[in-house]
Design a protein around this motif. Structure first.
Motif, PDB file in Angstrom:
ATOM      1  N   SER A  39     -70.768  -6.511 -91.317  1.00  0.00           N
ATOM      2  CA  SER A  39     -72.085  -6.074 -91.789  1.00  0.00           C
ATOM      3  C   SER A  39     -72.247  -6.320 -93.300  1.00  0.00           C
ATOM      4  O   SER A  39     -73.361  -6.349 -93.811  1.00  0.00           O
ATOM      5  CB  SER A  39     -72.304  -4.599 -91.459  1.00  0.00           C
ATOM      6  OG  SER A  39     -71.292  -3.859 -92.073  1.00  0.00           O
ATOM      7  N   PRO A  43     -77.154  -9.990 -92.850  1.00  0.00           N
ATOM      8  CA  PRO A  43     -78.284  -9.072 -93.078  1.00  0.00           C
ATOM      9  C   PRO A  43     -78.577  -8.222 -91.845  1.00  0.00           C
ATOM     10  O   PRO A  43     -78.190  -8.586 -90.732  1.00  0.00           O
ATOM     11  CB  PRO A  43     -79.448 -10.016 -93.384  1.00  0.00           C
ATOM     12  CG  PRO A  43     -78.938 -11.392 -93.319  1.00  0.00           C
ATOM     13  CD  PRO A  43     -77.508 -11.404 -92.951  1.00  0.00           C
ATOM     14  N   ASP A  44     -79.269  -7.116 -92.051  1.00  0.00           N
ATOM     15  CA  ASP A  44     -79.472  -6.209 -90.919  1.00  0.00           C
ATOM     16  C   ASP A  44     -80.676  -6.570 -90.063  1.00  0.00           C
ATOM     17  O   ASP A  44     -81.033  -5.835 -89.156  1.00  0.00           O
ATOM     18  CB  ASP A  44     -79.522  -4.739 -91.389  1.00  0.00           C
ATOM     19  CG  ASP A  44     -80.669  -4.490 -92.343  1.00  0.00           C
ATOM     20  OD1 ASP A  44     -81.467  -5.439 -92.561  1.00  0.00           O
ATOM     21  OD2 ASP A  44     -80.764  -3.371 -92.865  1.00  0.00           O
ATOM     22  N   GLN A  45     -81.333  -7.693 -90.367  1.00  0.00           N
ATOM     23  CA  GLN A  45     -82.332  -8.185 -89.410  1.00  0.00           C
ATOM     24  C   GLN A  45     -82.470  -9.701 -89.505  1.00  0.00           C
ATOM     25  O   GLN A  45     -82.045 -10.313 -90.480  1.00  0.00           O
ATOM     26  CB  GLN A  45     -83.670  -7.491 -89.592  1.00  0.00           C
ATOM     27  CG  GLN A  45     -84.294  -7.664 -90.944  1.00  0.00           C
ATOM     28  CD  GLN A  45     -85.645  -6.940 -91.017  1.00  0.00           C
ATOM     29  OE1 GLN A  45     -85.856  -5.939 -90.341  1.00  0.00           O
ATOM     30  NE2 GLN A  45     -86.546  -7.457 -91.816  1.00  0.00           N
ATOM     31  N   ALA A  46     -83.092 -10.274 -88.453  1.00  0.00           N
ATOM     32  CA  ALA A  46     -83.210 -11.734 -88.384  1.00  0.00           C
ATOM     33  C   ALA A  46     -84.133 -12.233 -89.504  1.00  0.00           C
ATOM     34  O   ALA A  46     -85.074 -11.533 -89.893  1.00  0.00           O
ATOM     35  CB  ALA A  46     -83.775 -12.131 -87.029  1.00  0.00           C
ATOM     36  N   GLU A  48     -87.078 -14.030 -91.484  1.00  0.00           N
ATOM     37  CA  GLU A  48     -88.477 -14.279 -91.133  1.00  0.00           C
ATOM     38  C   GLU A  48     -88.703 -15.792 -90.964  1.00  0.00           C
ATOM     39  O   GLU A  48     -89.368 -16.244 -90.054  1.00  0.00           O
ATOM     40  CB  GLU A  48     -89.351 -13.704 -92.256  1.00  0.00           C
ATOM     41  CG  GLU A  48     -90.801 -13.509 -91.913  1.00  0.00           C
ATOM     42  CD  GLU A  48     -91.037 -12.643 -90.679  1.00  0.00           C
ATOM     43  OE1 GLU A  48     -90.341 -11.624 -90.508  1.00  0.00           O
ATOM     44  OE2 GLU A  48     -91.906 -13.016 -89.867  1.00  0.00           O
TER      45      GLU A  48
END
Ligand code: PLP
Length: 536
Positions: A39, A43-46, A48
């Motif tokens: 982690s 990154p904690d999200q895909a 953009e």
């Protein structure tokens, strides 16, 4: 990524995979990372917006690879092997390119037909008789390639349960209002709603199911108990003894069946083992078959996830009770993805009667119907398994078996078995170590047992050499080996009447004799350190 981008990236990936194999030996077998390490780098999200491929590929090398345990490392001796071959890798690449779920014949005719043919290749390679072939005289034999021994056992348990309930229904007929449940009420003195009728049917099934008992042994892999847990079935782990090398004996099975039947239960499935995980134990399939001949309602399944591939060696067949399997067993499975050179996942399930699977697992809504399926001219493999979609696993079997040939396949098994004998002979020559179960195939289970070679007596740390003392020594040995996990990887286990001990399994095509000797040196050093630490 467009087609030319893929061409370029694909060549680069293959180059890196080749470099990886050249560098394998220099890598730590177990990566030195701590839980949660990833982690920090991901990154904690895909994102953009899409990223450049070069960055993604580099991140795979720099971020993911440092957290990979190298199962293909020559010094990987843990669990059971999970072989990789380049042929299998290429098959997976081709499968990825044509990605499709192959559930009906028409979804991709080659996918279904190659699997049926490969199941016959596998059955013949392992020495199974005509009954287990799709071309069997009964027309019922054959099988399917599933993803894991767990999925196989669950599938077999579902099929065996349906067969048992169907048999039981002759003595305990279902409530005769199931016609009304389907909205076909014939009238009569007591009209019921479809819901009530379904509830009565479910109640009847529940009562019969609660009588069913599934057997394994204390050494059966947890796949047996897990299948029972998922299906809400009773599971009974029969006792095995060290003096029988942890094999289930016919007498134990006979007694269990008699006890259960006397109590009104119905033993319906035995998951026998040909090569248990802890010690490679082989249940006495010949005795089991004799006992089962008096109880035809008992489905006999052989879980041979690791060792099954060794049946391709004629010299292994007798000791593995192949005649009993051929004569009496209903199903057999092995994981080609363990020691069989085929990439994860690949668990062929061979059955004597495919109808038992399809009767239990066929559900065909309109959108799954096809002309060929309706006409019965094809086998739709979805009807022999739990999921609908399925991977095109037979391609890697075809690539591997053609490229290695049966001779090459057998050479791989014999070579790794002979490496295991090297480790075994090192153990035998060292009186402070003891082999605790008969070495089988490419597996040896051992422990420290100071200067006795298993005969008892002696002193551990000033105490009499009790089981407790040996347990302590061997747990200390394990702690020492844990510290060397970048150099070699082993697995610990517990055996009845022995206690804590250590498994050593060779299976990697990369392993050579110098690796095994080096592994022994590490084990020996760790053993000496523990003994000295205990004043021995
Ligand atoms: N049976 C045996 C004898 C095994 O050794 C294993 C795994 O090592 C299994 C079953 C479970 O295999 P899978 O991961 O394919 O479910």
């Amino acid at each position: 990524m467009d087609i030319e981008g893929f061409r370029k990236a694909g060549y680069q990936a293959v180059d890196r995979i080749c470099d990886y194999y050249y560098s394998l030996e220099k890598r730590p077998v177990l990566p030195p990372v701590q839980p949660g390490f990833l982690s920090k780098s991901i990154p904690d999200q895909a994102p953009e917006e899409g990223e450049e491929w070069v960055r993604i590929e580099d991140d795979y090398q720099n971020v993911i690879m440092p957290g990979i345990t190298h199962w293909q490392h020559p010094n990987f001796y843990a669990y059971f092997p999970c072989n990789a071959s380049f042929e299998g890798a290429l098959a997976d690449l081709h499968c990825a390119a044509i990605s499709n779920p192959g559930f009906n014949w028409s979804c991709s005719p080659s996918v279904t037909e190659l699997e049926i043919l490969m199941m016959d290749w596998i059955a013949k390679m392992l020495g199974f008789n005509d009954d287990f072939l799709s071309t069997s005289s009964s027309g019922k034999g054959g099988g399917i390639i599933l993803g894991s021994a767990s999925e196989v056992t669950l599938t077999v348990a579902i099929a065996a349960r349906e067969r048992a309930i169907s048999d039981l229904s002759r003595h305990f007929p279902p409530p005769n209002d199931d016609m009304r449940a389907n909205g076909h009420s014939q009238g009569g003195e007591e009209e019921r709603s479809p819901d009530q009728a379904n509830a009565r049917l479910a109640d009847w099934r529940g009562k019969l199911t609660s009588k069913l008992v599934m057997y394994g042994t204390t050494q059966t892999h947890s796949v047996g108990a897990k299948a029972a847990l998922i299906l809400g079935l009773n599971f009974r782990a029969l006792e095995v003894k060290a003096e029988d090398a942890y094999a289930l004996r016919g007498e134990t099975l006979k007694r269990a069946i008699e006890e259960d039947k006397a109590e009104g239960r119905l033993p319906f499935l035995l998951v026998a083992s040909l090569g248990t995980t802890s010690s490679g134990a082989v249940d006495n399939l010949t005795e089991i078959a004799q006992v089962a001949s008096l109880h035809p309602e008992l489905w006999l399944h052989v879980d041979s996830a690791y060792a099954g591939v060794a049946l391709s060696l004629p010299e292994e067949r007798e000791a593995s009770h192949l005649d009993a399997i051929n004569g009496s067993f209903d199903s057999f499975s092995t994981n080609l993805h363990k020691w069989g050179l085929v990439q994860f996942d690949c668990s062929p399930l061979l059955v004597r009667d495919r109808g038992n699977l399809s009767r239990a697992l066929t559900v065909t809504p309109e959108f799954l119907r096809t002309k060929e399926g309706d006409s019965g001219s094809v086998l739709d493999l979805r009807n022999l398994q739990i999921p609908l979609g399925r991977r095109f696993r037979s391609l890697k079997v075809w690539f591997v078996l053609r490229s290695y040939g049966l001779q090459g396949f057998r050479d791989h098994l014999r070579r790794t078995m002979s490496l295991s004998r090297v480790f075994e002979s090192c153990l035998i020559q060292e009186p402070d170590f003891e082999i605790v179960a008969p070495p089988r195939w490419a597996m040896v289970v051992f422990r420290l047992n100071p200067a006795s070679n298993g005969s008892g007596g002696g002193d551990v740390n000033g105490r009499s050499k009790t089981n407790e003392g040996l347990e302590k020594l061997n747990r200390e040995l394990w702690e020492e080996l844990e510290k060397r996990k970048s150099e070699l990887l082993l697995t610990q286990t517990v055996l009845p009447e022995v206690g804590f001990c250590i498994r050593f399994v060779v299976g990697s095509p990369q392993t050579r004799e110098n690796h095994v000797r080096q592994a022994w040196n590490v084990v020996y050093e760790c053993g000496r350190k523990v003994l000295e630490g205990n004043g021995l």
